[in-house]
Design a protein around this motif. Structure first.
Motif, PDB file in Angstrom:
ATOM      1  N   LEU A  35       0.828  -1.215   0.000  1.00 59.70           N
ATOM      2  CA  LEU A  35       0.000   0.000   0.000  1.00 59.70           C
ATOM      3  C   LEU A  35       0.861   1.263   0.000  1.00 59.70           C
ATOM      4  CD1 LEU A  35      -2.826  -1.003   2.500  1.00 59.70           C
ATOM      5  CD2 LEU A  35      -2.961  -0.879   0.005  1.00 59.70           C
ATOM      6  N   LEU A  36       1.934   1.231   0.761  1.00 57.65           N
ATOM      7  CA  LEU A  36       2.825   2.383   0.828  1.00 57.65           C
ATOM      8  C   LEU A  36       3.497   2.633  -0.517  1.00 57.65           C
ATOM      9  CD1 LEU A  36       3.822   4.518   2.778  1.00 57.65           C
ATOM     10  CD2 LEU A  36       5.633   2.960   3.458  1.00 57.65           C
ATOM     11  N   PHE A  37       3.913   1.565  -1.195  1.00 54.75           N
ATOM     12  CA  PHE A  37       4.513   1.731  -2.518  1.00 54.75           C
ATOM     13  C   PHE A  37       3.512   2.317  -3.516  1.00 54.75           C
ATOM     14  CE2 PHE A  37       7.919  -1.379  -1.341  1.00 54.75           C
ATOM     15  CZ  PHE A  37       8.970  -0.506  -1.566  1.00 54.75           C
ATOM     16  N   ILE A  38       2.268   1.870  -3.457  1.00 55.35           N
ATOM     17  CA  ILE A  38       1.243   2.422  -4.353  1.00 55.35           C
ATOM     18  C   ILE A  38       1.061   3.909  -4.073  1.00 55.35           C
ATOM     19  CG2 ILE A  38      -1.208   2.363  -4.958  1.00 55.35           C
ATOM     20  CD1 ILE A  38      -1.082  -0.702  -4.383  1.00 55.35           C
ATOM     21  N   ALA A  39       0.982   4.273  -2.788  1.00 61.68           N
ATOM     22  CA  ALA A  39       0.802   5.675  -2.417  1.00 61.68           C
ATOM     23  C   ALA A  39       1.984   6.528  -2.859  1.00 61.68           C
ATOM     24  CB  ALA A  39       0.605   5.803  -0.907  1.00 61.68           C
ATOM     25  N   LEU A  40       3.201   6.035  -2.663  1.00 61.80           N
ATOM     26  CA  LEU A  40       4.382   6.806  -3.054  1.00 61.80           C
ATOM     27  C   LEU A  40       4.505   6.909  -4.563  1.00 61.80           C
ATOM     28  CD1 LEU A  40       6.884   5.531  -0.369  1.00 61.80           C
ATOM     29  CD2 LEU A  40       5.829   7.785  -0.509  1.00 61.80           C
ATOM     30  N   LYS A  41       4.074   5.887  -5.287  1.00 58.98           N
ATOM     31  CA  LYS A  41       4.065   5.955  -6.753  1.00 58.98           C
ATOM     32  C   LYS A  41       3.086   7.035  -7.214  1.00 58.98           C
ATOM     33  CE  LYS A  41       4.948   4.409 -10.922  1.00 58.98           C
ATOM     34  NZ  LYS A  41       6.127   4.901 -11.597  1.00 58.98           N
ATOM     35  N   LYS A  42       1.898   7.058  -6.611  1.00 58.33           N
ATOM     36  CA  LYS A  42       0.903   8.083  -6.960  1.00 58.33           C
ATOM     37  C   LYS A  42       1.416   9.479  -6.607  1.00 58.33           C
ATOM     38  CE  LYS A  42      -3.504   5.745  -6.613  1.00 58.33           C
ATOM     39  NZ  LYS A  42      -4.334   6.621  -7.374  1.00 58.33           N
ATOM     40  N   ALA A  43       2.073   9.606  -5.460  1.00 58.47           N
ATOM     41  CA  ALA A  43       2.613  10.910  -5.063  1.00 58.47           C
ATOM     42  C   ALA A  43       3.721  11.333  -6.018  1.00 58.47           C
ATOM     43  CB  ALA A  43       3.136  10.853  -3.633  1.00 58.47           C
ATOM     44  N   SER A  44       4.572  10.400  -6.417  1.00 60.35           N
ATOM     45  CA  SER A  44       5.646  10.705  -7.376  1.00 60.35           C
ATOM     46  C   SER A  44       5.069  11.225  -8.684  1.00 60.35           C
ATOM     47  CB  SER A  44       6.477   9.455  -7.676  1.00 60.35           C
ATOM     48  OG  SER A  44       7.343   9.174  -6.635  1.00 60.35           O
ATOM     49  N   GLU A  45       4.018  10.598  -9.142  1.00 59.22           N
ATOM     50  CA  GLU A  45       3.376  11.023 -10.393  1.00 59.22           C
ATOM     51  C   GLU A  45       2.683  12.369 -10.223  1.00 59.22           C
ATOM     52  OE1 GLU A  45       0.909   7.655 -11.229  1.00 59.22           O
ATOM     53  OE2 GLU A  45       2.594   6.469 -11.993  1.00 59.22           O
ATOM     54  N   ALA A  46       2.015  12.553  -9.101  1.00 60.88           N
ATOM     55  CA  ALA A  46       1.287  13.808  -8.875  1.00 60.88           C
ATOM     56  C   ALA A  46       2.239  14.998  -8.772  1.00 60.88           C
ATOM     57  CB  ALA A  46       0.447  13.701  -7.601  1.00 60.88           C
ATOM     58  N   TYR A  47       3.368  14.828  -8.117  1.00 66.23           N
ATOM     59  CA  TYR A  47       4.327  15.921  -7.931  1.00 66.23           C
ATOM     60  C   TYR A  47       5.407  15.946  -9.002  1.00 66.23           C
ATOM     61  CZ  TYR A  47       2.075  16.274  -3.406  1.00 66.23           C
ATOM     62  OH  TYR A  47       1.150  16.404  -2.406  1.00 66.23           O
ATOM     63  N   LYS A  48       5.317  14.999  -9.944  1.00 75.73           N
ATOM     64  CA  LYS A  48       6.285  14.925 -11.044  1.00 75.73           C
ATOM     65  C   LYS A  48       7.731  14.844 -10.534  1.00 75.73           C
ATOM     66  CE  LYS A  48       3.209  17.304 -14.266  1.00 75.73           C
ATOM     67  NZ  LYS A  48       2.038  16.899 -13.582  1.00 75.73           N
ATOM     68  N   ASP A  49       7.911  14.018  -9.527  1.00 78.87           N
ATOM     69  CA  ASP A  49       9.237  13.784  -8.956  1.00 78.87           C
ATOM     70  C   ASP A  49       9.390  12.277  -8.749  1.00 78.87           C
ATOM     71  OD1 ASP A  49      11.620  13.646  -7.598  1.00 78.87           O
ATOM     72  OD2 ASP A  49      10.950  14.799  -5.867  1.00 78.87           O
ATOM     73  N   ARG A  50      10.031  11.619  -9.699  1.00 80.70           N
ATOM     74  CA  ARG A  50      10.186  10.169  -9.622  1.00 80.70           C
ATOM     75  C   ARG A  50      11.097   9.758  -8.478  1.00 80.70           C
ATOM     76  NH1 ARG A  50      11.157   8.462 -15.780  1.00 80.70           N
ATOM     77  NH2 ARG A  50      13.276   8.756 -15.027  1.00 80.70           N
ATOM     78  N   GLY A  51      11.865  10.694  -7.946  1.00 84.94           N
ATOM     79  CA  GLY A  51      12.780  10.391  -6.853  1.00 84.94           C
ATOM     80  C   GLY A  51      12.078   9.931  -5.593  1.00 84.94           C
ATOM     81  N   ILE A  52      10.862  10.405  -5.362  1.00 86.92           N
ATOM     82  CA  ILE A  52      10.130   9.997  -4.159  1.00 86.92           C
ATOM     83  C   ILE A  52       9.966   8.481  -4.163  1.00 86.92           C
ATOM     84  CG2 ILE A  52       7.905  10.102  -2.953  1.00 86.92           C
ATOM     85  CD1 ILE A  52       7.627  12.985  -4.060  1.00 86.92           C
ATOM     86  N   PHE A  53       9.435   7.956  -5.252  1.00 87.15           N
ATOM     87  CA  PHE A  53       9.208   6.516  -5.344  1.00 87.15           C
ATOM     88  C   PHE A  53      10.520   5.745  -5.476  1.00 87.15           C
ATOM     89  CE2 PHE A  53       8.440   2.653  -7.855  1.00 87.15           C
ATOM     90  CZ  PHE A  53       7.572   2.000  -7.007  1.00 87.15           C
ATOM     91  N   LYS A  54      11.398   6.225  -6.338  1.00 86.66           N
ATOM     92  CA  LYS A  54      12.646   5.500  -6.606  1.00 86.66           C
ATOM     93  C   LYS A  54      13.520   5.393  -5.362  1.00 86.66           C
ATOM     94  CE  LYS A  54      13.301   5.941 -11.533  1.00 86.66           C
ATOM     95  NZ  LYS A  54      14.202   6.376 -12.589  1.00 86.66           N
ATOM     96  N   ASN A  55      13.639   6.472  -4.601  1.00 88.28           N
ATOM     97  CA  ASN A  55      14.465   6.413  -3.391  1.00 88.28           C
ATOM     98  C   ASN A  55      13.883   5.449  -2.365  1.00 88.28           C
ATOM     99  OD1 ASN A  55      16.697   8.099  -3.925  1.00 88.28           O
ATOM    100  ND2 ASN A  55      15.412   9.899  -3.669  1.00 88.28           N
ATOM    101  N   PHE A  56      12.563   5.458  -2.211  1.00 87.19           N
ATOM    102  CA  PHE A  56      11.958   4.534  -1.260  1.00 87.19           C
ATOM    103  C   PHE A  56      12.136   3.094  -1.723  1.00 87.19           C
ATOM    104  CE2 PHE A  56       8.924   2.665   1.603  1.00 87.19           C
ATOM    105  CZ  PHE A  56       9.051   3.448   2.737  1.00 87.19           C
ATOM    106  N   LEU A  57      11.984   2.866  -3.033  1.00 91.53           N
ATOM    107  CA  LEU A  57      12.175   1.527  -3.578  1.00 91.53           C
ATOM    108  C   LEU A  57      13.622   1.060  -3.399  1.00 91.53           C
ATOM    109  CD1 LEU A  57      11.103  -0.916  -5.144  1.00 91.53           C
ATOM    110  CD2 LEU A  57      11.658   0.307  -7.258  1.00 91.53           C
TER     111      LEU A  57
END
Length: 182
Positions: A35-57
């Motif tokens: 669930l957290l990965f899905i949320a961070l992926k959506k946040a990365s897309e919404a803010y146009k910053d792939r680093g949010i998701f990629k760093n957490f991954l």
């Protein structure tokens, strides 16, 4: 941050907080990370910053692989001990296992911190930043058992951060004024 992302992230972090519960903890932790990965992926897309998701991954992968390899070395230590090998070999395997566990924990929480600092900058919610700080310092202090508790408090704070994030977040004009952290 839209409401769906807030709920997914908040519930995901809450399930990770509850992962210490016997028998169900592993299931809670796994579901929480998904669930957290899905949320961070959506946040990365919404803010146009792939680093949010990629760093957490990256942090998750480093942690997972480090724990896996440390577990293998711990298994070697048990096997060496049961097989009648010298205790020096057994202790050596345990030391390597501990060092792998510790280093992977420190590296992974550094990636988590980066992701959460970015999220704090975009949402204007400093609780994300504080959760990142607690993860980082908890990871460093895992060598003295208290760090695990500090990281657990970080997960609690991350839960609160998601549930209290504003619906839209701060505009880009405000992001430019703010100095990047980290």
């Amino acid at each position: 941050m839209d409401n769906r992302t807030k709920v997914l992230g908040g519930v995901g972090a809450l399930l990770i907080v509850l992962s210490f519960i016997p028998y169900l903890g592993l299931l809670f932790g796994l579901a929480g990370f998904i669930l957290l990965f899905i949320a961070l992926k959506k946040a990365s897309e919404a803010y146009k910053d792939r680093g949010i998701f990629k760093n957490f991954l990256k942090g998750f992968l480093v942690s997972f692989l480090g724990f896996l390899v440390a577990g293998i070395f711990a298994g070697f230590a048990v096997g060496a001990h049961r097989g009648g090998e010298s205790s020096v070999l057994s202790v050596g395997f345990l030391v390597v296992a501990f060092l792998l566990f510790y280093v992977s924990t420190v590296v992974s929480v550094a990636f988590y911190r980066r992701a959460l600092y970015s999220l704090a900058d975009f949402t204007g919610n400093d609780l994300f930043m504080w959760a990142g700080r607690l993860f980082f310092w908890g990871g460093i202090t895992t060598i003295i058992v208290i760090g695990s508790l500090v990281m657990w408090v970080g997960w609690v704070l991350l839960t609160v951060a998601f549930f209290t994030a504003e619906e839209k977040g701060k505009g880009e004009e405000q992001l430019i004024e703010r100095e990047p952290r980290g």
